[in-house]
Enzyme design. Structure first.
Site, PDB file in Angstrom:
ATOM      1  CE  LYS A   1       4.951  -8.818  -2.728  1.00 57.14           C
ATOM      2  NZ  LYS A   1       5.577  -7.469  -2.658  1.00 57.14           N
TER       3      LYS A   1
ATOM      4  NE  ARG B   1       1.754  -6.374   2.648  1.00 54.53           N
ATOM      5  CZ  ARG B   1       1.430  -6.277   1.349  1.00 54.53           C
ATOM      6  NH1 ARG B   1       0.694  -7.202   0.786  1.00 54.53           N
ATOM      7  NH2 ARG B   1       1.862  -5.270   0.637  1.00 54.53           N
TER       8      ARG B   1
ATOM      9  NE  ARG C   1       3.219  -0.004  -7.656  1.00 53.60           N
ATOM     10  CZ  ARG C   1       3.336  -1.020  -6.801  1.00 53.60           C
ATOM     11  NH1 ARG C   1       3.601  -2.219  -7.249  1.00 53.60           N
ATOM     12  NH2 ARG C   1       3.210  -0.838  -5.521  1.00 53.60           N
TER      13      ARG C   1
ATOM     14  NE  ARG D   1      -0.831   0.649  -5.437  1.00 51.36           N
ATOM     15  CZ  ARG D   1      -0.282  -0.480  -5.025  1.00 51.36           C
ATOM     16  NH1 ARG D   1      -0.091  -1.475  -5.867  1.00 51.36           N
ATOM     17  NH2 ARG D   1       0.080  -0.621  -3.771  1.00 51.36           N
TER      18      ARG D   1
ATOM     19  NE  ARG E   1       2.855   0.486  -0.168  1.00 52.01           N
ATOM     20  CZ  ARG E   1       3.026   1.036  -1.372  1.00 52.01           C
ATOM     21  NH1 ARG E   1       2.982   2.334  -1.523  1.00 52.01           N
ATOM     22  NH2 ARG E   1       3.227   0.279  -2.409  1.00 52.01           N
TER      23      ARG E   1
HETATM   24  P1  ADP Z   1       2.507  -3.407  -2.262  1.00 53.27           P
HETATM   25  O1  ADP Z   1       3.073  -4.789  -2.174  1.00 53.27           O
HETATM   26  O2  ADP Z   1       2.886  -2.707  -3.508  1.00 53.27           O
HETATM   27  O3  ADP Z   1       2.725  -2.575  -1.039  1.00 53.27           O
HETATM   28  P2  ADP Z   1      -0.234  -4.471  -2.338  1.00 53.27           P
HETATM   29  O4  ADP Z   1      -1.000  -4.171  -3.562  1.00 53.27           O
HETATM   30  O5  ADP Z   1       0.217  -5.870  -2.124  1.00 53.27           O
HETATM   31  O6  ADP Z   1       0.970  -3.430  -2.375  1.00 53.27           O
HETATM   32  O7  ADP Z   1      -1.045  -4.013  -1.037  1.00 53.27           O
HETATM   33  C1  ADP Z   1      -1.552  -2.711  -0.889  1.00 53.27           C
HETATM   34  C2  ADP Z   1      -2.074  -2.504   0.521  1.00 53.27           C
HETATM   35  O8  ADP Z   1      -3.128  -3.458   0.799  1.00 53.27           O
HETATM   36  C3  ADP Z   1      -1.060  -2.725   1.637  1.00 53.27           C
HETATM   37  O9  ADP Z   1      -0.243  -1.593   1.857  1.00 53.27           O
HETATM   38  C4  ADP Z   1      -1.997  -3.037   2.818  1.00 53.27           C
HETATM   39  O10 ADP Z   1      -2.584  -1.877   3.330  1.00 53.27           O
HETATM   40  C5  ADP Z   1      -3.088  -3.861   2.156  1.00 53.27           C
HETATM   41  N1  ADP Z   1      -2.764  -5.316   2.233  1.00 53.27           N
HETATM   42  C6  ADP Z   1      -2.545  -6.158   1.173  1.00 53.27           C
HETATM   43  N2  ADP Z   1      -2.263  -7.407   1.597  1.00 53.27           N
HETATM   44  C7  ADP Z   1      -2.288  -7.378   2.954  1.00 53.27           C
HETATM   45  C8  ADP Z   1      -2.052  -8.334   3.983  1.00 53.27           C
HETATM   46  N3  ADP Z   1      -1.728  -9.617   3.708  1.00 53.27           N
HETATM   47  N4  ADP Z   1      -2.163  -7.932   5.277  1.00 53.27           N
HETATM   48  C9  ADP Z   1      -2.485  -6.671   5.574  1.00 53.27           C
HETATM   49  N5  ADP Z   1      -2.710  -5.717   4.667  1.00 53.27           N
HETATM   50  C10 ADP Z   1      -2.608  -6.039   3.366  1.00 53.27           C
END
Ligand code: ADP
Length: 198
Positions: free
Chosen positions: A13, A88, A127, A133, A144
């Site tokens: 994404k 989400r 990654r 990370r 996740r």
């Molecule tokens: P990925 O899609 O690779 O899991 P992201 O970089 O999008 O990672 O998000 C990393 C973390 O940030 C998530 O695991 C969560 O803890 C937090 N996060 C990001 N966006 C949201 C959201 N819309 N609602 C709740 N937590 C979020």
């Protein structure tokens, strides 16, 4: 253009969000990146988010919703946005729907990145090695993916009912996936406006 990107972690994404924002000359809003920069600079928001992120849990809805609503009110979002990582949860999607309905600026589409789990693990392990990370360990990756299945997958129904869902095959090269998305959006546009009058 106003788009949301849905899909499990590792589906690509973030990469596509940047390319789409460039193509449509609009802003990209990536909630994970925003949180990570707050964590890095030690802001109160970063301190509130960090423990959730490290566990692979979602940051509470009220925190995320307030942050995104503020962000999309900024002038660079006037020409549209690509939302990566938001919504989400169903509560987040509803908050976004309400805001956009009030502003009279509805979404154009919700892209759903489809990919199988084996490929996801391969990508996320790569990654993790590359970016260090802290939330890319095998255990949090698994968690996740579970959180995605439980909290985020229901958004497929949410956007299907609103006739906004555009499924995208997320397996393949980066250019190939971008091409699929742009073609899918064009087909939708043509279906909505066959004369091409707008
Ligand atoms: P990925 O899609 O690779 O899991 P992201 O970089 O999008 O990672 O998000 C990393 C973390 O940030 C998530 O695991 C969560 O803890 C937090 N996060 C990001 N966006 C949201 C959201 N819309 N609602 C709740 N937590 C979020």
């Amino acid at each position: 253009m106003r788009l949301v990107l849905l899909g499990p972690p590792g589906a690509g994404k973030g990469t596509q969000a940047v390319r789409l924002a460039e193509h449509f000359q609009c802003a990209v809003v990536a909630t994970g990146d925003i949180f990570r920069s707050h964590v890095a600079t030690g802001t109160p928001l970063g301190r509130a988010a960090q423990e959730y992120m490290d566990r692979g849990d979602l940051v509470p809805d009220e925190v995320v919703i307030a942050m995104v609503m503020e962000r999309i009110a900024e002038p660079d979002c006037d020409n549209g946005f690509v939302l990566d990582g938001f919504p989400r949860t169903v509560a987040q999607a509803r908050a976004l729907d309400e805001r956009l309905a009030r502003a009279g600026t509805p979404l154009d589409a919700a892209l759903f990145f489809e990919i199988d789990e084996d490929e996801l693990f391969r990508r996320l392990a790569g990654r993790s090695a590359e970016l260090h990370r802290s939330d890319d360990t095998e255990q949090t990756i698994r968690h996740r993916l579970e959180v995605f299945a439980i909290k985020t997958r229901p958004l497929v129904d949410h956007y299907t009912r609103r006739d906004l869902l555009l499924p995208v095959d997320a397996i393949g090269g980066v250019d190939e996936v971008t091409k699929r998305i742009l073609e899918g959006l064009e087909l939708r546009r043509a279906a909505v406006d066959p004369e091409g009058s707008t």
